[in-house]
Design an enzyme around this catalytic site. Sequence first.
Site, short mmCIF file in Angstrom:
data_model
loop_
_atom_site.label_atom_id
_atom_site.label_comp_id
_atom_site.label_asym_id
_atom_site.label_seq_id
_atom_site.Cartn_x
_atom_site.Cartn_y
_atom_site.Cartn_z
CB SER A 43 -42.40 -20.18 42.10
OG SER A 43 -41.45 -21.22 42.15
CG ASP A 81 -38.55 -20.01 48.43
OD1 ASP A 81 -37.47 -19.46 48.71
OD2 ASP A 81 -39.12 -19.89 47.33
CE LYS A 110 -35.41 -18.29 46.96
NZ LYS A 110 -36.58 -17.40 47.06
CD GLU A 178 -37.90 -12.68 41.52
OE1 GLU A 178 -37.75 -13.27 42.61
OE2 GLU A 178 -38.91 -12.84 40.80
O1 KIV Z 1 -39.97 -19.41 44.45
C1 KIV Z 1 -39.21 -19.22 43.51
O2 KIV Z 1 -39.34 -19.78 42.42
C2 KIV Z 1 -38.13 -18.25 43.69
C3 KIV Z 1 -37.34 -17.86 42.48
C4 KIV Z 1 -38.08 -16.80 41.76
C5 KIV Z 1 -35.97 -17.42 42.82
O3 KIV Z 1 -37.91 -17.77 44.76
#
Ligand code: KIV
Length: 259
Positions: A43, A81, A110, A178
């Site tokens: 994000s 991520d 993730k 989500e």
């Molecule tokens: O990148 C992010 O902020 C996310 C959240 C929405 C869980 O993956």
Amino acid sequence: MYLPQLLKKAATGEKLVALTCYDASFARILIEAGVDILLVGDSLGMTIQGHDTTLPVSMTDMVYHTGAVRRGAPGAFIMADLPFGSYQASPAQAFENAARLLAAGGNMVKLEGGAVMVDTVSYLTQRGVPVCAHLGLLPQSVNQTGYRAQAKDDVAARQLIADARTLDAAGASLLVLESIPARLAAEVSDSLQIPTIGIGAGLDCDGQVLVLNDLLGLTARPPRFAKDFMAGASSIKDAVARYVISVRNGEFPAPEHCF
Ligand code: KIV
């Protein structure tokens, strides 16, 4: 902190509190306020870089921000991520990039997706990489779905439950849900061995995550599931601490944040 301590905490029934974090200053504040998991989310493509989607975020960006968060919070549990295009081609590609995130200071990676990611989750977890899976609204698939709640009909809900079980069996240690109906998230959470972390997925997940900028009231058009915890707070640390307490005592998310 390492994964076993985090899972032990979840096993006691205490809600896990996660929040996105992109730099060293916020990392320190979030940990002092009691956050369990710092998510270096892609994000950041929107919150930090100003893009419309997460798609332009690169591995170089993720390594940079993961390192910054680690330096700000040396003892924290950090989830990072894998960005779009860094893991979908093959399990080996995913491992190469996951290794870069762990070397930069991450404790877990993730990735987004259901059955198609099972081989990758299994490959990573057999090689020392803890994995958090992510189902429901998948921001990296925005070109297919747009930004809207997912799994609202029965067929999609059954598919999501099947995907969640397969990812659990493949070795995922956490699952982000989500923007899905709260009752579906409750059913998934009940049926898995691993903790679920909800964002727009109701109160019955084993933990919650929010985007830091949404929590601080910095987002121009925040999503329905977000809450501005800065309203009435005396400082950023106070706002984050209010979020932590609200999650732990079951006050957040409220019905207006759910689908
Ligand atoms: O990148 C992010 O902020 C996310 C959240 C929405 C869980 O993956």
